[in-house]
Design a protein around this motif. Structure first.
Motif, PDB file in Angstrom:
ATOM      1  N   PHE A 142       5.235  -0.453  14.141  1.00 45.38           N
ATOM      2  CA  PHE A 142       4.819  -1.765  14.625  1.00 45.38           C
ATOM      3  C   PHE A 142       4.826  -1.916  16.147  1.00 45.38           C
ATOM      4  O   PHE A 142       4.347  -2.922  16.658  1.00 45.38           O
ATOM      5  N   GLN A 143       5.355  -0.939  16.860  1.00 41.44           N
ATOM      6  CA  GLN A 143       5.418  -1.101  18.306  1.00 41.44           C
ATOM      7  C   GLN A 143       4.660  -0.024  19.072  1.00 41.44           C
ATOM      8  O   GLN A 143       4.078  -0.311  20.114  1.00 41.44           O
ATOM      9  N   ASN A 144       4.652   1.206  18.568  1.00 43.57           N
ATOM     10  CA  ASN A 144       4.089   2.301  19.355  1.00 43.57           C
ATOM     11  C   ASN A 144       2.723   2.778  18.896  1.00 43.57           C
ATOM     12  O   ASN A 144       1.806   2.930  19.682  1.00 43.57           O
ATOM     13  N   LYS A 145       2.581   3.013  17.587  1.00 38.56           N
ATOM     14  CA  LYS A 145       1.398   3.718  17.112  1.00 38.56           C
ATOM     15  C   LYS A 145       0.177   2.816  17.011  1.00 38.56           C
ATOM     16  O   LYS A 145       0.278   1.612  16.813  1.00 38.56           O
ATOM     17  N   SER A 146      -1.004   3.440  17.149  1.00 40.38           N
ATOM     18  CA  SER A 146      -2.258   2.735  16.928  1.00 40.38           C
ATOM     19  C   SER A 146      -2.444   2.522  15.429  1.00 40.38           C
ATOM     20  O   SER A 146      -1.719   3.085  14.605  1.00 40.38           O
ATOM     21  N   PHE A 147      -3.438   1.748  15.055  1.00 42.01           N
ATOM     22  CA  PHE A 147      -3.689   1.439  13.645  1.00 42.01           C
ATOM     23  C   PHE A 147      -3.822   2.705  12.812  1.00 42.01           C
ATOM     24  O   PHE A 147      -3.226   2.832  11.750  1.00 42.01           O
ATOM     25  N   GLU A 148      -4.590   3.655  13.295  1.00 41.04           N
ATOM     26  CA  GLU A 148      -4.852   4.876  12.533  1.00 41.04           C
ATOM     27  C   GLU A 148      -3.597   5.720  12.328  1.00 41.04           C
ATOM     28  O   GLU A 148      -3.516   6.508  11.392  1.00 41.04           O
ATOM     29  N   GLU A 149      -2.611   5.567  13.213  1.00 41.04           N
ATOM     30  CA  GLU A 149      -1.412   6.409  13.141  1.00 41.04           C
ATOM     31  C   GLU A 149      -0.291   5.800  12.291  1.00 41.04           C
ATOM     32  O   GLU A 149       0.742   6.424  12.094  1.00 41.04           O
ATOM     33  N   LYS A 150      -0.520   4.586  11.759  1.00 41.13           N
ATOM     34  CA  LYS A 150       0.516   3.957  10.944  1.00 41.13           C
ATOM     35  C   LYS A 150       0.746   4.747   9.661  1.00 41.13           C
ATOM     36  O   LYS A 150      -0.066   5.569   9.249  1.00 41.13           O
ATOM     37  N   VAL A 151       1.872   4.452   9.011  1.00 34.77           N
ATOM     38  CA  VAL A 151       2.158   5.038   7.707  1.00 34.77           C
ATOM     39  C   VAL A 151       1.613   4.091   6.639  1.00 34.77           C
ATOM     40  O   VAL A 151       2.015   2.934   6.572  1.00 34.77           O
ATOM     41  N   PHE A 152       0.659   4.580   5.841  1.00 38.75           N
ATOM     42  CA  PHE A 152       0.003   3.752   4.832  1.00 38.75           C
ATOM     43  C   PHE A 152       0.480   4.158   3.432  1.00 38.75           C
ATOM     44  O   PHE A 152       0.592   5.347   3.131  1.00 38.75           O
ATOM     45  N   GLU A 153       0.723   3.152   2.600  1.00 34.77           N
ATOM     46  CA  GLU A 153       1.108   3.415   1.212  1.00 34.77           C
ATOM     47  C   GLU A 153      -0.137   3.790   0.413  1.00 34.77           C
ATOM     48  O   GLU A 153      -1.121   3.032   0.385  1.00 34.77           O
ATOM     49  N   PRO A 154      -0.140   4.935  -0.252  1.00 38.42           N
ATOM     50  CA  PRO A 154      -1.324   5.350  -1.013  1.00 38.42           C
ATOM     51  C   PRO A 154      -1.509   4.507  -2.276  1.00 38.42           C
ATOM     52  O   PRO A 154      -0.562   4.270  -3.022  1.00 38.42           O
ATOM     53  N   ILE A 155      -2.749   4.057  -2.502  1.00 44.29           N
ATOM     54  CA  ILE A 155      -3.092   3.251  -3.668  1.00 44.29           C
ATOM     55  C   ILE A 155      -4.321   3.858  -4.340  1.00 44.29           C
ATOM     56  O   ILE A 155      -5.362   4.034  -3.689  1.00 44.29           O
ATOM     57  N   SER A 156      -4.211   4.176  -5.611  1.00 49.26           N
ATOM     58  CA  SER A 156      -5.363   4.711  -6.339  1.00 49.26           C
ATOM     59  C   SER A 156      -6.361   3.607  -6.638  1.00 49.26           C
ATOM     60  O   SER A 156      -5.988   2.527  -7.111  1.00 49.26           O
ATOM     61  N   ILE A 157      -7.625   3.864  -6.334  1.00 49.54           N
ATOM     62  CA  ILE A 157      -8.670   2.878  -6.644  1.00 49.54           C
ATOM     63  C   ILE A 157      -8.681   2.572  -8.142  1.00 49.54           C
ATOM     64  O   ILE A 157      -8.919   1.440  -8.558  1.00 49.54           O
ATOM     65  N   ASP A 158      -8.381   3.584  -8.942  1.00 51.29           N
ATOM     66  CA  ASP A 158      -8.386   3.410 -10.393  1.00 51.29           C
ATOM     67  C   ASP A 158      -7.315   2.430 -10.870  1.00 51.29           C
ATOM     68  O   ASP A 158      -7.398   1.894 -11.975  1.00 51.29           O
ATOM     69  N   SER A 159      -6.283   2.211 -10.043  1.00 52.88           N
ATOM     70  CA  SER A 159      -5.212   1.290 -10.428  1.00 52.88           C
ATOM     71  C   SER A 159      -5.589  -0.164 -10.176  1.00 52.88           C
ATOM     72  O   SER A 159      -4.875  -1.075 -10.587  1.00 52.88           O
ATOM     73  N   LEU A 160      -6.716  -0.387  -9.485  1.00 55.12           N
ATOM     74  CA  LEU A 160      -7.166  -1.734  -9.156  1.00 55.12           C
ATOM     75  C   LEU A 160      -8.189  -2.223 -10.179  1.00 55.12           C
ATOM     76  O   LEU A 160      -9.001  -1.452 -10.684  1.00 55.12           O
ATOM     77  N   ARG A 161      -8.145  -3.504 -10.464  1.00 56.49           N
ATOM     78  CA  ARG A 161      -9.159  -4.118 -11.319  1.00 56.49           C
ATOM     79  C   ARG A 161     -10.371  -4.453 -10.458  1.00 56.49           C
ATOM     80  O   ARG A 161     -10.276  -5.254  -9.530  1.00 56.49           O
TER      81      ARG A 161
END
Length: 399
Positions: free
Chosen positions: A314-333
């Motif tokens: 939240f303080q140093n990294k750019s948007f692309e460098e953040k840690v993102f939680e993986p979500i499977s598209i198949d898990s979404l309605r």
């Protein structure tokens, strides 16, 4: 010792009751019985609950007996919420599941091996109707109307169900059955706790004293911390989540969090107070609070790692460098890999209501691939490696 036990306590009834009970325990060479009752209406404890639990821990460390009364009967009838309607009663299965979860979490604060845990269904289920009427006869309607929310609802012609009036009497009867010396609770429990004191006197028992702790405000800085308001820091939250939530509190809550959620020494609190008065950046103080909280419910290493994660995320990294939680598209309605933005965000953050998600989107709190999205009903194509930010702390990547 007495000053430590009184620290942060908002109400002691009667005022000199604690000194008298401690003196009585010394003279009789016995432990005091300290009661905390709870109805297992939700399965998770949070920092607001811990305010009372930490006070119990102080008594426990002095050798007194903590008694946790699980409202296994009262939760099934539905207690007054303190608002303008009764709480929904729970099934037996709900009560058992939530109670076990509560008990497991109590060990994060108090020594569960030295704690007596009882269920009020043990005695309330056995009362016959004649005994119930006899118990109710010991309390007048006028006395019940002293409870603020009952009085307010009666004045406003808002319905009050009979079982709601009975509830405080049943909670008070718990104190009679376990013969407790002190009942603990939040300030919102003052009426119910004093009912226990009243009933003990009627049953010719030494009356318990009542000690009420202040109600910790939630992350919104307005309402008390409550799961139903989605403004809590849970005792079982992961360290990164604890850290991020603590950093999100309004500056106006810093002093309250120092006093009620940390275990800093008196000297450390004085130093923090001086920093506040000298105008130090509130963020640096919140970091100290966050690390202290995580150390209490996890450990020091987890606190250090959570701080570093927060700085990177939240303080140093750019948007692309953040840690993102993986979500499977198949898990979404979705419909042919397309979905309305508000529905996508609601599925990813299902603890938020649809209206809360809409407000978040409209205020610019949602980004997709580093671009703000403010149109609630915009149709979003679900493409792998799409990166989504919702609010300040939620980052997801579609896979």
């Amino acid at each position: 010792m007495i000053n430590t036990l009184k620290e942060n306590v908002e109400i002691i009834l009667p005022e000199n009751g604690l000194e008298q009970k401690l003196q009585q325990a010394r003279e009789e060479n016995r432990k005091l019985s300290i009661k905390l009752g709870f109805d297992p209406t939700a399965p998770d404890l949070h920092l607001g609950h811990a305010v009372v639990l930490k006070k119990l821990k102080q008594f426990q460390e002095l050798g007194h007996q903590i008694i946790i009364v699980v409202g296994s009967f009262t939760a099934r009838i539905g207690d007054p919420t303190g608002k303008n309607k009764a709480r929904k009663p729970l099934s037996i299965d709900d009560v058992q599941h939530n109670a076990q979860t509560y008990i497991d979490q109590l060990s994060k604060v108090i020594d569960i091996e030295k704690t007596e845990i009882v269920f009020n269904s043990e005695w309330l289920d056995t009362l016959n109707f004649s005994e119930v009427i006899k118990l109710l006869s010991k309390v007048t309607v006028a006395q019940l109307m002293h409870r603020n929310d009952f009085n307010k609802r009666f004045t406003e012609n808002t319905p009050i169900a009979m079982h709601e009036l009975v509830y405080p009497i049943l909670q008070g009867f718990d104190s009679v059955k376990i013969e407790c010396d002190i009942e603990m609770g939040g300030t919102d429990q003052l009426f119910n706790c004093t009912m226990g004191r009243q009933l003990q006197e009627i049953y010719l028992m030494p009356p318990q004293i009542v000690m009420c702790m202040p109600l910790l405000k939630g992350l919104d800085g307005k309402e008390k911390m409550s799961k139903s308001l989605n403004n809590i820091i849970g005792l079982t939250d992961e360290p990164n989540e604890m850290f991020g939530k603590t950093m999100s509190i309004p500056d106006s809550l810093i002093q309250e969090f120092i006093n009620l959620t940390t275990n800093f020494s008196f000297e450390e609190k004085q130093k923090l107070q001086l920093k506040i008065e000298n105008g130090e950046n509130p963020m640096s103080i919140k970091k100290l609070i966050a690390k202290n909280i995580i150390t209490q419910y996890h450990d020091k290493e987890a606190a250090e790692a959570a701080e570093q994660f927060f700085i990177n995320q939240f303080q140093n990294k750019s948007f692309e460098e953040k840690v993102f939680e993986p979500i499977s598209i198949d898990s979404l309605r979705h419909n042919q890999n397309k979905i309305i933005l508000v529905e996508l965000c609601h599925q990813l953050k299902n603890e938020l209501s649809k209206s809360a998600v809409r407000r978040l989107i409209e205020s610019g709190g949602v980004q997709i691939n580093d671009h703000k999205k403010t149109e609630v009903n915009e149709e979003i194509e679900l493409v792998r490696q799409t990166k989504i930010k919702i609010g300040k702390r939620a980052f997801f990547e579609l896979l």
